[in-house]
Write a protein that holds these residues in place. Structure first.
Motif, mmCIF file in Angstrom:
data_model
loop_
_atom_site.group_PDB
_atom_site.id
_atom_site.type_symbol
_atom_site.label_atom_id
_atom_site.label_comp_id
_atom_site.label_asym_id
_atom_site.label_seq_id
_atom_site.Cartn_x
_atom_site.Cartn_y
_atom_site.Cartn_z
ATOM 1 N N PHE A 168 7.694 12.607 7.831
ATOM 2 C CA PHE A 168 7.392 11.208 8.139
ATOM 3 C C PHE A 168 5.987 11.032 8.717
ATOM 4 C CE2 PHE A 168 7.708 7.354 10.804
ATOM 5 C CZ PHE A 168 8.199 6.461 9.865
ATOM 6 N N LEU A 169 5.550 12.003 9.530
ATOM 7 C CA LEU A 169 4.290 11.848 10.261
ATOM 8 C C LEU A 169 3.047 11.766 9.378
ATOM 9 C CD1 LEU A 169 5.145 14.120 13.294
ATOM 10 C CD2 LEU A 169 4.291 11.771 13.482
ATOM 11 N N PRO A 170 2.955 12.500 8.259
ATOM 12 C CA PRO A 170 1.739 12.362 7.439
ATOM 13 C C PRO A 170 1.512 10.926 6.971
ATOM 14 C CG PRO A 170 2.921 14.333 6.807
ATOM 15 C CD PRO A 170 3.817 13.586 7.750
ATOM 16 N N GLY A 171 2.569 10.261 6.514
ATOM 17 C CA GLY A 171 2.426 8.873 6.098
ATOM 18 C C GLY A 171 2.060 7.973 7.254
ATOM 19 N N LEU A 172 2.612 8.267 8.433
ATOM 20 C CA LEU A 172 2.309 7.458 9.607
ATOM 21 C C LEU A 172 0.837 7.589 9.998
ATOM 22 C CD1 LEU A 172 3.747 5.546 11.550
ATOM 23 C CD2 LEU A 172 4.222 7.518 13.030
ATOM 24 N N ILE A 173 0.280 8.779 9.856
ATOM 25 C CA ILE A 173 -1.158 8.971 10.129
ATOM 26 C C ILE A 173 -1.983 8.089 9.199
ATOM 27 C CG2 ILE A 173 -3.061 10.630 9.980
ATOM 28 C CD1 ILE A 173 -1.046 12.782 10.922
ATOM 29 N N VAL A 174 -1.586 8.041 7.930
ATOM 30 C CA VAL A 174 -2.294 7.194 6.959
ATOM 31 C C VAL A 174 -2.142 5.725 7.343
ATOM 32 C CG1 VAL A 174 -2.385 6.465 4.546
ATOM 33 C CG2 VAL A 174 -2.005 8.881 5.102
ATOM 34 N N GLU A 175 -0.944 5.317 7.722
ATOM 35 C CA GLU A 175 -0.686 3.914 8.047
ATOM 36 C C GLU A 175 -1.453 3.461 9.282
ATOM 37 O OE1 GLU A 175 3.676 3.433 8.034
ATOM 38 O OE2 GLU A 175 3.636 5.042 6.531
ATOM 39 N N TYR A 235 0.831 -1.213 0.000
ATOM 40 C CA TYR A 235 0.000 0.000 0.000
ATOM 41 C C TYR A 235 0.862 1.259 0.000
ATOM 42 C CZ TYR A 235 -3.453 3.458 1.403
ATOM 43 O OH TYR A 235 -4.265 4.577 1.463
ATOM 44 N N LEU A 236 2.034 1.194 0.638
ATOM 45 C CA LEU A 236 2.914 2.361 0.684
ATOM 46 C C LEU A 236 3.403 2.782 -0.694
ATOM 47 C CD1 LEU A 236 2.825 1.903 3.749
ATOM 48 C CD2 LEU A 236 5.301 2.238 3.815
ATOM 49 N N ASP A 237 3.307 1.906 -1.673
ATOM 50 C CA ASP A 237 3.753 2.220 -3.030
ATOM 51 C C ASP A 237 2.615 2.690 -3.930
ATOM 52 O OD1 ASP A 237 6.399 1.459 -2.436
ATOM 53 O OD2 ASP A 237 5.915 -0.656 -2.789
ATOM 54 N N THR A 238 1.421 2.880 -3.362
ATOM 55 C CA THR A 238 0.274 3.264 -4.182
ATOM 56 C C THR A 238 0.167 4.783 -4.322
ATOM 57 O OG1 THR A 238 -1.261 3.376 -2.296
ATOM 58 C CG2 THR A 238 -1.001 1.234 -3.402
ATOM 59 N N ASP A 239 -0.536 5.197 -5.365
ATOM 60 C CA ASP A 239 -0.796 6.626 -5.560
ATOM 61 C C ASP A 239 -1.629 7.186 -4.412
ATOM 62 O OD1 ASP A 239 0.587 6.604 -7.949
ATOM 63 O OD2 ASP A 239 -1.204 6.353 -9.190
ATOM 64 N N GLU A 240 -2.579 6.384 -3.913
ATOM 65 C CA GLU A 240 -3.427 6.877 -2.830
ATOM 66 C C GLU A 240 -2.596 7.257 -1.615
ATOM 67 O OE1 GLU A 240 -7.477 5.286 -1.597
ATOM 68 O OE2 GLU A 240 -6.214 4.470 0.019
ATOM 69 N N TYR A 241 -1.638 6.415 -1.243
ATOM 70 C CA TYR A 241 -0.792 6.703 -0.084
ATOM 71 C C TYR A 241 0.000 7.992 -0.299
ATOM 72 C CZ TYR A 241 2.909 6.178 3.398
ATOM 73 O OH TYR A 241 3.797 6.398 4.422
ATOM 74 N N THR A 242 0.570 8.145 -1.479
ATOM 75 C CA THR A 242 1.355 9.342 -1.775
ATOM 76 C C THR A 242 0.502 10.594 -1.729
ATOM 77 O OG1 THR A 242 2.850 8.040 -3.171
ATOM 78 C CG2 THR A 242 2.851 10.420 -3.490
#
Length: 276
Positions: free
Chosen positions: A257-264, A199-206
């Motif tokens: 780093f934190l924005p991605g962590l919120i998504v995760e 999922y970390l490699d998806t457009d949605e995550y980015t």
């Protein structure tokens, strides 16, 4: 043995750092001092001044409301609720859910703090003049559990390899507290990471991560009622240019780093919560 980014753990803290840690938990209402503070504690004067400038903001209803806007990104996620029930009983599942709730609650606040510091250190101070809409009650929330972090050098070989894979895929030198707490439940973390890794490699995550970062900067400028004006000229009376670069590098690292962590964390919440 030190792994990754140097940090001062709660049990190691002394003097002013110990007092700051106690106050940070009290104000942010969580039973853990998060990684951003443990790393910046290596620069105690910065942490003291920086925390003083954001403290009143983090006790305001304004910032609590701003954090809420960042807390639940609208993403898609597969549901693995029944799979987790194969590994854990209901009590253990609730423990995991409460750990996730802890980080889901605090991570948006950390992002607001990191963005306020980053903007201020970049000569874009927070001076919104927004009226303070009131104060939240401080103190660790009763519903939140004690958080125990796995120290990577002391972990089993399997957990070390799992956490190192998480760090590698994040292109990071270290692993967020969220993952180190959930590593106490390796079956959960293994299965969750098997979903999250692709999922970390998806457009949605980015897209989601980028949107949260921009939103946090806007919210810091528009919603924080008290100024955050600490700049590099002020720091130059305390720290060397190399040390100031280290501080700014850490602040920027966590802001990115934190924005991605919120998504995760939201993704993991959707994995473990019982479907409607």
């Amino acid at each position: 043995m030190q792994y990754g980014i140097p940090e001062i753990f709660e049990y190691e803290a002394e003097g002013v750092v110990r007092d700051l840690y106690r106050d940070i938990k009290y104000v942010l209402k969580v039973p853990i001092v998060n990684f951003i503070f443990r790393a910046l504690a290596n620069y105690p004067d910065f942490l003291m001044i920086g925390w003083e400038q954001v403290r009143a903001n983090m006790l305001s209803i304004n910032s609590e409301s701003a954090a809420t806007q960042l807390r639940f990104p609208d993403l898609t996620a597969a549901n693995a609720y029944n799979q987790f029930r194969e590994f854990y009983d209901e009590n253990t599942l609730n423990q995991i859910k409460n750990i996730i709730k802890t980080f889901q609650y605090v991570n948006p606040k950390l992002l607001l703090i990191a963005s306020a510091w980053s903007e201020s250190l970049g000569n874009r101070p927070i001076v919104s003049g927004m009226k303070d809409h009131g104060t939240i009650k401080p103190g660790v929330l009763d519903m939140l559990p004690q958080i125990n972090l796995i120290h990577i050098p002391h972990a089993s070989c399997y957990v070390q390899q799992l956490l190192q894979d998480i760090a590698k895929h994040h292109q990071s030198f270290d692993v967020a507290s969220d993952y180190r707490a959930l590593a106490n439940f390796p079956d959960f973390l293994t299965l969750s990471w098997s979903y999250l890794k692709p999922y970390l490699d998806t457009d949605e995550y980015t897209v989601m991560s980028g949107r949260l970062l921009k939103q946090s900067i806007t919210l810091a400028h528009e919603n924080m009622p008290y100024p955050v004006t600490l700049n590099t000229d002020q720091l130059s009376t305390i720290y060397s240019p190399a040390e100031i670069s280290g501080i700014m590098g850490l602040v920027l690292l966590f802001q990115r780093f934190l924005p991605g962590l919120i998504v995760e964390v939201e993704y993991m919440r959707r994995l473990i919560e019982k479907p409607l």
